[in-house]
Design a protein around this motif. Structure first.
Motif, PDB file in Angstrom:
ATOM      1  N   LEU A 255      57.386  22.050 -16.842  1.00  0.00           N
ATOM      2  CA  LEU A 255      56.987  22.668 -18.096  1.00  0.00           C
ATOM      3  C   LEU A 255      56.738  24.136 -17.793  1.00  0.00           C
ATOM      4  O   LEU A 255      56.141  24.463 -16.766  1.00  0.00           O
ATOM      5  N   VAL A 256      57.200  25.026 -18.675  1.00  0.00           N
ATOM      6  CA  VAL A 256      57.027  26.461 -18.471  1.00  0.00           C
ATOM      7  C   VAL A 256      56.350  27.031 -19.706  1.00  0.00           C
ATOM      8  O   VAL A 256      56.784  26.774 -20.834  1.00  0.00           O
ATOM      9  N   MET A 257      55.281  27.822 -19.502  1.00  0.00           N
ATOM     10  CA  MET A 257      54.458  28.291 -20.619  1.00  0.00           C
ATOM     11  C   MET A 257      54.096  29.764 -20.481  1.00  0.00           C
ATOM     12  O   MET A 257      53.998  30.277 -19.366  1.00  0.00           O
ATOM     13  N   GLY A 258      53.867  30.417 -21.623  1.00  0.00           N
ATOM     14  CA  GLY A 258      53.408  31.795 -21.597  1.00  0.00           C
ATOM     15  C   GLY A 258      53.387  32.425 -22.971  1.00  0.00           C
ATOM     16  O   GLY A 258      54.020  31.922 -23.913  1.00  0.00           O
ATOM     17  N   THR A 259      52.664  33.544 -23.099  1.00  0.00           N
ATOM     18  CA  THR A 259      52.600  34.277 -24.361  1.00  0.00           C
ATOM     19  C   THR A 259      53.741  35.277 -24.505  1.00  0.00           C
ATOM     20  O   THR A 259      54.062  35.696 -25.620  1.00  0.00           O
ATOM     21  N   ASP A 260      54.330  35.692 -23.409  1.00  0.00           N
ATOM     22  CA  ASP A 260      55.462  36.615 -23.413  1.00  0.00           C
ATOM     23  C   ASP A 260      56.735  35.767 -23.339  1.00  0.00           C
ATOM     24  O   ASP A 260      57.125  35.296 -22.274  1.00  0.00           O
ATOM     25  N   LEU A 261      57.379  35.570 -24.500  1.00  0.00           N
ATOM     26  CA  LEU A 261      58.501  34.636 -24.545  1.00  0.00           C
ATOM     27  C   LEU A 261      59.692  35.114 -23.734  1.00  0.00           C
ATOM     28  O   LEU A 261      60.439  34.299 -23.176  1.00  0.00           O
ATOM     29  N   ALA A 262      59.889  36.426 -23.640  1.00  0.00           N
ATOM     30  CA  ALA A 262      60.971  36.940 -22.803  1.00  0.00           C
ATOM     31  C   ALA A 262      60.717  36.594 -21.340  1.00  0.00           C
ATOM     32  O   ALA A 262      61.634  36.192 -20.608  1.00  0.00           O
ATOM     33  N   ALA A 263      59.467  36.738 -20.899  1.00  0.00           N
ATOM     34  CA  ALA A 263      59.119  36.402 -19.517  1.00  0.00           C
ATOM     35  C   ALA A 263      59.267  34.907 -19.264  1.00  0.00           C
ATOM     36  O   ALA A 263      59.713  34.485 -18.192  1.00  0.00           O
ATOM     37  N   VAL A 264      58.901  34.094 -20.247  1.00  0.00           N
ATOM     38  CA  VAL A 264      59.064  32.643 -20.116  1.00  0.00           C
ATOM     39  C   VAL A 264      60.546  32.295 -19.975  1.00  0.00           C
ATOM     40  O   VAL A 264      60.944  31.518 -19.099  1.00  0.00           O
ATOM     41  N   ASP A 265      61.385  32.873 -20.845  1.00  0.00           N
ATOM     42  CA  ASP A 265      62.816  32.559 -20.789  1.00  0.00           C
ATOM     43  C   ASP A 265      63.444  33.052 -19.495  1.00  0.00           C
ATOM     44  O   ASP A 265      64.301  32.379 -18.907  1.00  0.00           O
ATOM     45  N   ALA A 266      63.033  34.241 -19.038  1.00  0.00           N
ATOM     46  CA  ALA A 266      63.560  34.754 -17.769  1.00  0.00           C
ATOM     47  C   ALA A 266      63.167  33.831 -16.626  1.00  0.00           C
ATOM     48  O   ALA A 266      63.977  33.561 -15.721  1.00  0.00           O
ATOM     49  N   THR A 267      61.950  33.330 -16.654  1.00  0.00           N
ATOM     50  CA  THR A 267      61.496  32.396 -15.619  1.00  0.00           C
ATOM     51  C   THR A 267      62.277  31.095 -15.679  1.00  0.00           C
ATOM     52  O   THR A 267      62.707  30.565 -14.648  1.00  0.00           O
ATOM     53  N   CYS A 268      62.490  30.579 -16.888  1.00  0.00           N
ATOM     54  CA  CYS A 268      63.291  29.358 -17.037  1.00  0.00           C
ATOM     55  C   CYS A 268      64.691  29.565 -16.475  1.00  0.00           C
ATOM     56  O   CYS A 268      65.237  28.682 -15.785  1.00  0.00           O
ATOM     57  N   CYS A 269      65.295  30.717 -16.779  1.00  0.00           N
ATOM     58  CA  CYS A 269      66.632  31.000 -16.254  1.00  0.00           C
ATOM     59  C   CYS A 269      66.640  30.967 -14.730  1.00  0.00           C
ATOM     60  O   CYS A 269      67.558  30.398 -14.118  1.00  0.00           O
ATOM     61  N   ARG A 270      65.645  31.563 -14.111  1.00  0.00           N
ATOM     62  CA  ARG A 270      65.599  31.579 -12.639  1.00  0.00           C
ATOM     63  C   ARG A 270      65.423  30.165 -12.089  1.00  0.00           C
ATOM     64  O   ARG A 270      65.980  29.837 -11.033  1.00  0.00           O
ATOM     65  N   ILE A 271      64.696  29.325 -12.777  1.00  0.00           N
ATOM     66  CA  ILE A 271      64.586  27.924 -12.376  1.00  0.00           C
ATOM     67  C   ILE A 271      65.945  27.244 -12.493  1.00  0.00           C
ATOM     68  O   ILE A 271      66.336  26.430 -11.643  1.00  0.00           O
ATOM     69  N   MET A 272      66.714  27.577 -13.537  1.00  0.00           N
ATOM     70  CA  MET A 272      67.999  26.952 -13.819  1.00  0.00           C
ATOM     71  C   MET A 272      69.140  27.510 -12.975  1.00  0.00           C
ATOM     72  O   MET A 272      70.278  27.035 -13.082  1.00  0.00           O
ATOM     73  N   GLY A 273      68.874  28.529 -12.170  1.00  0.00           N
ATOM     74  CA  GLY A 273      69.927  29.143 -11.374  1.00  0.00           C
ATOM     75  C   GLY A 273      70.760  30.134 -12.145  1.00  0.00           C
ATOM     76  O   GLY A 273      71.921  30.401 -11.803  1.00  0.00           O
ATOM     77  N   ILE A 274      70.166  30.729 -13.196  1.00  0.00           N
ATOM     78  CA  ILE A 274      70.835  31.723 -14.030  1.00  0.00           C
ATOM     79  C   ILE A 274      70.163  33.073 -13.804  1.00  0.00           C
ATOM     80  O   ILE A 274      68.937  33.154 -13.714  1.00  0.00           O
ATOM     81  N   ASN A 275      70.955  34.127 -13.750  1.00  0.00           N
ATOM     82  CA  ASN A 275      70.418  35.473 -13.648  1.00  0.00           C
ATOM     83  C   ASN A 275      70.101  35.974 -15.056  1.00  0.00           C
ATOM     84  O   ASN A 275      71.008  36.266 -15.836  1.00  0.00           O
ATOM     85  N   PRO A 276      68.820  36.096 -15.422  1.00  0.00           N
ATOM     86  CA  PRO A 276      68.492  36.492 -16.795  1.00  0.00           C
ATOM     87  C   PRO A 276      68.986  37.884 -17.152  1.00  0.00           C
ATOM     88  O   PRO A 276      69.223  38.177 -18.330  1.00  0.00           O
ATOM     89  N   GLU A 277      69.178  38.748 -16.161  1.00  0.00           N
ATOM     90  CA  GLU A 277      69.676  40.100 -16.417  1.00  0.00           C
ATOM     91  C   GLU A 277      71.098  40.067 -16.976  1.00  0.00           C
ATOM     92  O   GLU A 277      71.567  41.054 -17.546  1.00  0.00           O
ATOM     93  N   LYS A 278      71.792  38.945 -16.814  1.00  0.00           N
ATOM     94  CA  LYS A 278      73.173  38.845 -17.261  1.00  0.00           C
ATOM     95  C   LYS A 278      73.316  38.177 -18.637  1.00  0.00           C
ATOM     96  O   LYS A 278      74.439  38.050 -19.131  1.00  0.00           O
ATOM     97  N   LEU A 279      72.205  37.756 -19.231  1.00  0.00           N
ATOM     98  CA  LEU A 279      72.249  37.185 -20.576  1.00  0.00           C
ATOM     99  C   LEU A 279      71.981  38.299 -21.583  1.00  0.00           C
ATOM    100  O   LEU A 279      70.967  38.995 -21.497  1.00  0.00           O
ATOM    101  N   GLU A 280      72.871  38.449 -22.550  1.00  0.00           N
ATOM    102  CA  GLU A 280      72.775  39.564 -23.488  1.00  0.00           C
ATOM    103  C   GLU A 280      71.448  39.572 -24.228  1.00  0.00           C
ATOM    104  O   GLU A 280      70.794  40.621 -24.368  1.00  0.00           O
ATOM    105  N   TYR A 281      71.010  38.418 -24.721  1.00  0.00           N
ATOM    106  CA  TYR A 281      69.791  38.429 -25.531  1.00  0.00           C
ATOM    107  C   TYR A 281      68.573  38.833 -24.718  1.00  0.00           C
ATOM    108  O   TYR A 281      67.672  39.516 -25.244  1.00  0.00           O
ATOM    109  N   LEU A 282      68.532  38.494 -23.432  1.00  0.00           N
ATOM    110  CA  LEU A 282      67.391  38.907 -22.618  1.00  0.00           C
ATOM    111  C   LEU A 282      67.468  40.386 -22.253  1.00  0.00           C
ATOM    112  O   LEU A 282      66.440  41.061 -22.156  1.00  0.00           O
TER     113      LEU A 282
END
Length: 322
Positions: A255-282
């Motif tokens: 489970l991943v939680m936080g008030t900064d949704l961009a930071a939460v999504d970036a963290t989820c991406c790193r868990i998933m093996g995705i580079n968040p810097e390469k996702l346009e919306y992030l």
């Protein structure tokens, strides 16, 4: 069995007692983060039988979220149903969030969703077992596709744009999202989950106006409007491959939680093996939150202890973390 806050009926096949009794998942002590950084809490949760409510409460406290007296709207991901995979926010996670926000003194707690694919939201809630397993579900649920609406003066170049009154009136919107890959956005997590705040009765199905604006830009604009938010991402069992609907179930145990949704999504991406810097919306959300790991204060488990690489379709192999 301890009281759970979620009614187990003969129609419910899952062991929902894990909301308040079951396997205990311990987390490391919560450190004090440097000022200006975004706190993101990661909890190990190997199954839906563990103490989900306890973990959510730990995450809320670790991230310093104030709840008392607030009108809270829980926004699950309830987009479609297929019993062979894991599309929607699990009922145990949603039920635990409902229980915890009430316990922490929220003034009111409602559940709202506006699915983008199905017009019959109640059918989806029934299939996902929200109606059968969450006490008095119909009394707290709002179909955001058909809720009364009000206009805001501007949205992504539109002179005015309509949103459900329940969402506009909430003091806090909790994105109770699902950890999934996405065939157009690369990943769909807490921020993309706000697509369900756009009323289908006004803008149709599957919210085509957001696709015309652009998925990445729409994610940014929605998170500007609904900035009073908190994220709980259900990654206990996520989805990989051709998500968000036709992918394959992916046990990830977090489970991943936080008030900064961009930071939460970036963290989820790193868990998933995705580079968040390469996702346009992030990349576009830098003004809304933190995606740079140096600005994210990881609390609870460390990313390297829970990393679990998700499969991606060919079009998104370029976003794989190196």
């Amino acid at each position: 069995m301890a009281k759970t806050g979620v009614r187990v009926t003969r129609r419910g096949l899952l062991p929902l007692a894990g909301l308040a009794a079951g396997v205990r998942c311990s987390s490391p002590p919560v450190p004090a983060g440097p000022p200006g950084n975004a706190a993101v809490f990661i909890a190990k949760a190997p199954s839906y039988e563990v103490e989900i409510a306890t973990l959510i409460e730990e995450g809320i406290r670790a991230c310093g979220l104030a709840v008392k007296g607030k009108r809270v709207l829980l926004k699950p991901n309830l987009v479609e149903f297929d019993s062979s995979t894991s599309i929607n926010t699990h009922v145990v996670v949603l039920g635990a969030a409902l229980e915890v926000f009430r316990k922490l003194g929220a003034g009111s707690v409602r559940i709202g969703e506006g699915p983008g694919h199905r017009r019959d939201t109640v059918f989806l809630a029934e299939e996902a077992r929200y109606r059968s397993l969450l006490p008095k579900f119909d009394e707290v649920f709002v179909d955001l596709n058909r809720d009364d609406v009000s206009a805001i003066p501007s949205f992504a170049g539109q002179e005015k744009f309509y949103f459900p009154n329940t969402a506009l009136g909430a003091d806090l919107i909790v994105s109770v999202a699902k950890m999934k890959t996405h065939h157009w956005a690369g990943a769909t997590l807490s921020m993309k989950n706000f697509f369900g705040l756009t009323p289908g009765a006004v803008y149709g199905w599957p919210k085509n106006i957001l696709h015309r604006i652009g998925i990445a830009q729409s994610i940014v604009e929605l998170n500007k409007v609904f900035s009073r938010s908190f994220a709980i991402v259900d990654g206990i069992v996520g989805m990989e491959g051709n998500g968000p609907i036709q992918g394959t179930s992916k046990p990830c145990g977090v489970l991943v939680m936080g008030t900064d949704l961009a930071a939460v999504d970036a963290t989820c991406c790193r868990i998933m093996g995705i580079n968040p810097e390469k996702l346009e919306y992030l990349r576009l959300t830098r003004a809304l939150g933190h995606i740079d790991p140096s600005r994210i204060e990881q609390r609870g488990e460390r990313i390297e202890r829970v990393r679990n690489t998700f499969q991606l379709i060919d079009e998104f192999q370029h976003v794989r973390a190196g």
